[in-house]
Each structure stands twice: as C-alpha cells, then as structure tokens.
Design a protein around this motif. Sequence first.
Motif, short mmCIF file in Angstrom:
data_model
loop_
_atom_site.label_atom_id
_atom_site.label_comp_id
_atom_site.label_asym_id
_atom_site.label_seq_id
_atom_site.Cartn_x
_atom_site.Cartn_y
_atom_site.Cartn_z
N LYS A 30 75.49 59.00 42.98
CA LYS A 30 74.14 58.44 43.15
C LYS A 30 73.11 59.54 43.41
N TYR A 33 72.61 61.61 40.12
CA TYR A 33 71.85 60.82 39.14
C TYR A 33 70.38 60.73 39.55
N THR A 101 72.21 47.59 38.76
CA THR A 101 72.37 47.65 40.21
C THR A 101 73.72 47.13 40.59
N ALA A 137 68.04 59.56 49.67
CA ALA A 137 69.37 59.45 49.07
C ALA A 137 70.25 60.66 49.40
#
Length: 172
Positions: A30, A33, A101, A137
């Motif tokens: 994640k 990306y 998602t 993140a």
Amino acid sequence: MTDREFEQCMSAMAAGDRDSLRHIYDAYLKLIYAVVYDTIGQREEAEDVTSEFFIKLYSIAGSYKPGNGHKKWLVTIARNMAVDRIRKIDREALVDEIPETGQSGSMEEQVVNSVSLKVAMESLKPDEREIVDMKVAGGFTFREISEIVGKPMGTVTWLYNSAIKRLRRCRL
C-alpha cells in the motif's frame, strides 16, 4: 515491520528465499503504490511500476546496506522508479480510474467512498498529496519526508498542514 525484520528478509531474499519477498510485499504494498501513484497519477502505470518495484527489490536484495531506515530507502527507490516512468510515457493527460477497495459493504458504498476520497485527494496539489501519503500511509516524520522529497522541513510541514485544511473542507 521493524528494521531488523526487514534486514532478515533482505538477507533471505539475497539467498533466494521468495517467501521473504512476500513478507515485504504484504507489509509495504500500500505504501509503495501510494508513493508511485502520487508521483505518476495514473492507475495502470502505478500498478506496473509497483510490480516492477518488487521485482527490482528481489534482484537488488544483496546490495541492501542496513542502518539508514528501510522505509525511507524503499520509498526513495519507488519514487525514483516512478519519475523514470514519467520520463518514458507520453505527456498527454492520463485518465484516472476508481481504485479498488478492500472495504466491507456493498459495491455502491465502496464506489461512493472511493469517489469521495478520490475527489478530496484530487483537490490537493501533487506535492501536498505526496506528503500526506508519506505521513499518513508511510508513517514518516517530517524530517524524513523532507529528505526524501528534497524540500526544507518547514516547507514540508506547511504543505502538510495546508493539505489537511483542504481535506477538512471537503468534509469526508
């Protein structure tokens, strides 16, 4: 993943252990990306670069030098790969797609939530979006982000605060 766990995975990968790559992939997909997407701004290209990143990581595992913080190292490689891809692709406007998602709920709820978040994030300037992703993140400190993006720490914190204010106005 701790620095020690990462170092063990990199050593194992250098010896040919693909399961170690899976551990790193699961821990950082994640983040990688998000960094690549924020740099490129196009889903398919970001997915390609992210895949290439993990292939490259496996091939350079033996050259990893521990001690400087592995997340910063990973993000720097991902960001550089994304910049390289931008240099190769056509400069025309790229079409964004709604990202998939992993949330529970109906498909309609997922699409609405994705669109709302996407719209809010698109209201940010590219620099702001990149910094928010690294902070939220990636869990990077402002100092680490400053070093990665090559901007003064004051500028990074100002961009982050400006982005947060703009996101609050979107009322997610």
